[in-house]
Enzyme design. Structure first.
Site, PDB file in Angstrom:
ATOM      1  N   LYS A  44       0.950  -1.233  -0.077  1.00  0.00           N
ATOM      2  CA  LYS A  44       0.115   0.340   0.014  1.00  0.00           C
ATOM      3  C   LYS A  44       0.922   1.106   0.177  1.00  0.00           C
ATOM      4  O   LYS A  44       2.248   1.189   0.583  1.00  0.00           O
ATOM      5  CB  LYS A  44      -0.789  -0.123   1.230  1.00  0.00           C
ATOM      6  CG  LYS A  44      -2.056   0.945   1.070  1.00  0.00           C
ATOM      7  CD  LYS A  44      -3.080   0.099   0.109  1.00  0.00           C
ATOM      8  CE  LYS A  44      -4.490   0.624   0.192  1.00  0.00           C
ATOM      9  NZ  LYS A  44      -5.302  -0.440  -0.236  1.00  0.00           N
TER      10      LYS A  44
HETATM   11  N1  GLU Z   1      -7.264  -0.010  -3.571  1.00  0.00           N
HETATM   12  C1  GLU Z   1      -7.839  -1.169  -3.793  1.00  0.00           C
HETATM   13  C2  GLU Z   1      -7.911  -2.319  -2.465  1.00  0.00           C
HETATM   14  O1  GLU Z   1      -7.583  -1.924  -1.444  1.00  0.00           O
HETATM   15  C3  GLU Z   1      -7.425  -2.085  -4.860  1.00  0.00           C
HETATM   16  C4  GLU Z   1      -5.879  -2.407  -4.950  1.00  0.00           C
HETATM   17  C5  GLU Z   1      -5.396  -2.986  -6.182  1.00  0.00           C
HETATM   18  O2  GLU Z   1      -6.342  -3.198  -7.258  1.00  0.00           O
HETATM   19  O3  GLU Z   1      -4.435  -3.441  -6.234  1.00  0.00           O
HETATM   20  O4  GLU Z   1      -8.109  -3.419  -2.718  1.00  0.00           O
END
Ligand code: GLU
Length: 429
Positions: free
Chosen positions: A119
């Site tokens: 993240k």
């Molecule tokens: N931000 C989204 C999540 O928390 C998508 C992450 C992604 O597609 O890599 O799942």
């Protein structure tokens, strides 16, 4: 059999119910105990692999220099490239990004796609920034973490306050540095530049699919189910729209500006048109408003918290009337609230399952980019549905096997998969 060694030397310093990393760790500990996870693996899996903090200086439109702080955490990459969104928000902290990166690890393992978890975030308020400033922040942040990015190492995606536009800038910045176009370095891109059909709707669609499965399990259907949705962004608005299309009655929705309530049902299409024009729910003339905190406790069958972390806590959990909670957001429920909800018999579809539709279609996007061959939207939606229905079933089976709540069951499935990969790979030292 060896004693499960759950050592928590730092427990004293992390007792706040609101600490997202602590919230994640409590559930992980529970799952680790039930899995009888050996001491060494426990130690490996409770620590993020890599944590990066960067300064992001830009010249603002006013000519003044501003320096933002950016983070990228790779929690675990044993199962494949790190995967996870980037958020632009004033509330971003390293603790939060660590927790979110861990959740991505468990989420990808739970739906069994070949990614690790990551993240990122930049501490900024995008609502006070121009497009030019946002572009500068995005490009500078991308170039600061460029060594770890790549289709085989770390693949960002949209998250809170980031979107296709931001992903396009990341793809371009990375490609300019590499001297050739690399579409698979980021997912959630515009369809015209290698994005996948269905990606934008995927998280909300996933919420609809798992809610439908949960309702079926409780002997109900989406048709006629009364649903309250907190958050009317990319996740909440799509979930509300798709559920309404299946016959659900959307009794309440909210965003930062307002919470709207109509027990007879809101017209979601009309709300979408309003938000497109006014950028927020506030001022919508065809429904009454309620205080924000009441949205979580309105009379409904399904509650979809699709905004931020820690909205369901030990303080309000006992007032929740919903039979099902579908966690569209990451970490909306504190560990203390879990216990209250369990005692009340609320059927919780945990975040790492409920909102996994987004990363699942991100996986499809990465596969399509690498293959250079693109699928039609029906194929994307069909494959998404198959993965989520299978994962939902695996969580149900694990919950029954260990007689635990759905959240712990999903952690068991996920942690077991990550641990299995570590055992097979062994320790490189
Ligand atoms: N931000 C989204 C999540 O928390 C998508 C992450 C992604 O597609 O890599 O799942």
């Amino acid at each position: 059999m060896s004693e499960p060694a759950i050592i928590r030397p730092d427990k004293q310093t992390f007792l706040a119910e609101e600490n997202p990393f602590e919230a994640m760790m409590e559930r992980f500990d529970h799952a680790a105990k039930l899995l009888n996870l050996d001491r060494g693996l426990y130690k490996v899996l409770r620590n993020p692999e890599k944590q990066i903090i960067v300064s992001v200086p830009i010249v603002r439109d006013s000519g003044e220099v501003e320096v933002y702080t950016g983070y990228r955490v790779l929690y675990n990459t044993s199962r494949g490239p790190a995967k996870g969104g980037i958020r632009f928000d004033l509330n971003v902290t390293l603790e939060e990004v660590k927790a979110l990166a861990a959740w991505m690890t468990w989420k990808c393992a739970l739906v069994n796609i070949p990614f690790g978890g990551a993240k990122g975030g930049v501490v900024c308020d995008p609502t006070t920034m121009s497009m030019a400033e946002l572009e500068k922040v995005t490009r500078r942040y991308t170039s600061s973490i460029i060594e770890i990015l790549g289709p085989d190492s770390d693949v960002p995606a949209p998250d809170v306050n980031t979107n296709e536009r931001v992903m396009a800038w990341i793809m371009d910045t990375y490609s300019m540095h590499k001297r050739h176009t690399v579409t698979a370095v980021v997912t959630g891109k515009p369809v015209e530049m290698g994005g996948s059909l269905g990606r934008r709707e995927a998280t909300g669609r996933g919420c609809m699919i798992v809610t439908r499965e949960a309702l079926t399990k409780l002997g109900m259907t989406l048709k006629g189910a009364r649903v309250a949705v907190q958050g009317f962004g990319n996740v909440g608005s799509v979930a509300a729209d798709l559920m309404a299309k299946e016959g659900a009655i959307i009794v309440a929705v909210s965003d930062k500006s307002a919470a709207l309530h109509n027990p007879q049902g809101l017209d979601v299409q009309d709300l979408l048109t309003w938000v497109k024009e006014h950028r927020q729910l506030s001022g919508y003339p065809k429904a009454g408003t309620i205080p924000h905190d009441q949205l979580l406790t309105v009379d409904c069958d399904v509650l979809v918290p699709a905004a931020t972390e820690n909205v369901i806590t030990s303080k309000n959990a006992r007032h929740i009337k919903a039979k099902i909670i579908c966690e569209g957001a990451n970490g909306p429920t504190s560990a203390a609230a879990d216990k209250v909800l369990e005692d009340k018999g609320v059927f919780v579809i945990p975040d790492i399952l409920a909102n996994a539709g987004g990363v699942t279609v991100s996986y499809f996007e990465w596969v399509q980019d690498r293959g250079g061959y693109f699928w039609d939207e029906d194929t994307v939606n069909r494959r998404l549905e198959a993965i989520l229905v299978r994962s939902f079933g695996e969580v149900m089976a694990m919950a029954a096997k260990h007689k635990v709540a759905n959240r712990i069951a999903s952690y068991i499935v996920a942690v077991d998969r990550v641990a299995a990969m570590h055992r097979l790979r062994g320790m490189y030292a």
